[in-house]
Design a protein around this motif. Structure first.
Motif, PDB file in Angstrom:
ATOM      1  N   THR A   1       0.845  -1.194   0.000  1.00 33.86           N
ATOM      2  CA  THR A   1       0.000   0.000   0.000  1.00 33.86           C
ATOM      3  C   THR A   1       0.876   1.239   0.000  1.00 33.86           C
ATOM      4  O   THR A   1       1.808   1.358   0.797  1.00 33.86           O
ATOM      5  CB  THR A   1      -0.925   0.020   1.230  1.00 33.86           C
TER       6      THR A   1
ATOM      7  N   THR B   1      -5.148   2.293 -12.064  1.00 33.59           N
ATOM      8  CA  THR B   1      -4.775   0.881 -12.081  1.00 33.59           C
ATOM      9  C   THR B   1      -3.891   0.586 -13.293  1.00 33.59           C
ATOM     10  O   THR B   1      -3.975   1.262 -14.319  1.00 33.59           O
ATOM     11  CB  THR B   1      -6.020  -0.023 -12.125  1.00 33.59           C
TER      12      THR B   1
ATOM     13  N   VAL C   1      -2.901  -2.242  -8.665  1.00 40.14           N
ATOM     14  CA  VAL C   1      -4.036  -3.115  -8.948  1.00 40.14           C
ATOM     15  C   VAL C   1      -5.354  -2.565  -8.405  1.00 40.14           C
ATOM     16  O   VAL C   1      -6.429  -2.989  -8.832  1.00 40.14           O
ATOM     17  CB  VAL C   1      -3.798  -4.538  -8.387  1.00 40.14           C
ATOM     18  N   SER C   2      -5.287  -1.631  -7.436  1.00 39.08           N
ATOM     19  CA  SER C   2      -6.522  -1.010  -6.938  1.00 39.08           C
ATOM     20  C   SER C   2      -6.185   0.371  -6.391  1.00 39.08           C
ATOM     21  O   SER C   2      -5.084   0.596  -5.890  1.00 39.08           O
ATOM     22  CB  SER C   2      -7.184  -1.877  -5.857  1.00 39.08           C
TER      23      SER C   2
ATOM     24  N   SER D   1      -7.805   3.975  -4.271  1.00 39.37           N
ATOM     25  CA  SER D   1      -8.805   4.731  -3.518  1.00 39.37           C
ATOM     26  C   SER D   1      -8.424   6.204  -3.629  1.00 39.37           C
ATOM     27  O   SER D   1      -7.382   6.533  -4.206  1.00 39.37           O
ATOM     28  CB  SER D   1      -8.836   4.272  -2.055  1.00 39.37           C
TER      29      SER D   1
ATOM     30  N   ALA E   1      -3.242   3.559  -2.739  1.00 40.93           N
ATOM     31  CA  ALA E   1      -3.306   2.588  -3.830  1.00 40.93           C
ATOM     32  C   ALA E   1      -2.593   1.315  -3.399  1.00 40.93           C
ATOM     33  O   ALA E   1      -1.642   1.356  -2.612  1.00 40.93           O
ATOM     34  CB  ALA E   1      -2.662   3.157  -5.087  1.00 40.93           C
ATOM     35  N   ASP E   2      -3.055   0.179  -3.925  1.00 37.87           N
ATOM     36  CA  ASP E   2      -2.427  -1.108  -3.659  1.00 37.87           C
ATOM     37  C   ASP E   2      -1.608  -1.524  -4.873  1.00 37.87           C
ATOM     38  O   ASP E   2      -2.059  -1.430  -6.018  1.00 37.87           O
ATOM     39  CB  ASP E   2      -3.477  -2.182  -3.367  1.00 37.87           C
TER      40      ASP E   2
END
Length: 285
Positions: A136, A147, A162-163, A165, A169-170
């Motif tokens: 993260t 992404t 990959v994801s 907010s 981000a992840d």
């Protein structure tokens, strides 16, 4: 009567003479010649000795207590000074390491600007979740993160977003490249630095036992060899061209003998990441 008067006069003169003799014997001398004087002196001295020893012991006790209190206070100050020194030393070491990392980051971005027309968004790693194999970072949608953006460290490629907010981000690192939850185009198209026109393959998995990446679909005539540097080819859907990934450790035949497989030692240290760079391509701005 006259005889009695002469006797009194004689006795008075004898007494006067004795007094004068006694005064002459004692006046101006030192020491104690007479036993009453000696006895009195010894008695007084013995009594003073009995009283002096406890008094001296008590005085020494309070003197020792005073010194003990002083030593305790000095030790307390020394402990506090030592503790402060240890904290300051730790903080200085941390600041020196951070300063070095930031200097490396600055040098990296300047070199990359000269090589590629990419924008690098620096982010701090706030969490590494081993269970989900995700990193993260503290950049999100508000910072322009999307992404499938490639993420790298100064040493080399780390993974991809990959994801996202609004504020975080992840990132899926290369260690999770064979994760079933990965995106469809999870394989990374790669080539060899300095042999871009002759070498080609895909990095499709990571071996947790050896902690190395596996490059597959290598042509038998490919000149790839141990010691070569593997980089992204730019032919995939995610990773831009020219990002260093790792060094070739071994090249061997594949399972069916049609293509070869190479073992790659990644440059990035995934367990010690502090800052990473999210690569923003010109069309993504």
């Amino acid at each position: 009567m006259r005889l009695m008067g002469n006797k009194r006069s004689l006795i008075l003169m004898l007494g006067l003479i004795c007094f004068i003799v006694l005064m002459g014997l004692t006046f101006g001398r030192q020491g104690y010649a007479l036993w009453p004087e000696k006895f009195l002196k010894d008695t007084v001295s013995w009594t003073q000795g009995i009283l002096y020893k406890p008094a001296g012991a008590i005085a020494g006790f309070f003197d020792d207590m005073s010194r003990l209190t002083t030593i305790y206070e000095e030790n307390k100050v020394l402990r506090e000074t030592l503790s402060k020194y240890a904290r300051d030393t730790t903080r200085l070491n941390d600041l020196e390491q951070q300063n070095k990392r930031l200097q490396d980051d600055l040098g990296f971005t300047e070199r990359q600007k000269q090589m590629n027309n990419y924008r690098f968004l620096i982010a701090n790693v706030v969490q590494f979740d081993l269970a989900s194999n995700l990193i993260t970072i503290n950049l999100g949608e508000k910072d322009g993160i999307r992404t499938n953006m490639a993420v790298m460290a100064v040493e080399g490629l780390v993974g991809r977003v990959v994801s996202v907010s609004p504020f975080y981000a992840d990132v899926q690192p290369l260690t999770g490249i064979d994760d079933k939850a990965a995106l469809e185009s999870k394989a990374i198209a790669v080539t060899v630095k300095g042999k871009e026109d002759q070498s080609y393959g895909y990095i499709e998995s990571y071996d947790p036992k050896t902690q190395k990446l596996i490059m597959t679909k290598i042509d038998p005539n490919d000149p790839i060899a141990p010691g070569d540097t593997v980089i992204t080819s730019g032919k995939g859907l995610v990773f831009p061209k020219g990002i260093e990934i790792g060094k070739v450790v071994e090249k061997r035949e594949g399972d069916f003998g049609i293509t070869y497989v190479a073992t790659i030692q990644p440059f990035a240290s995934f367990n010690h990441l502090r800052e990473v760079f999210v690569i923003q391509l010109p069309e993504m701005k």
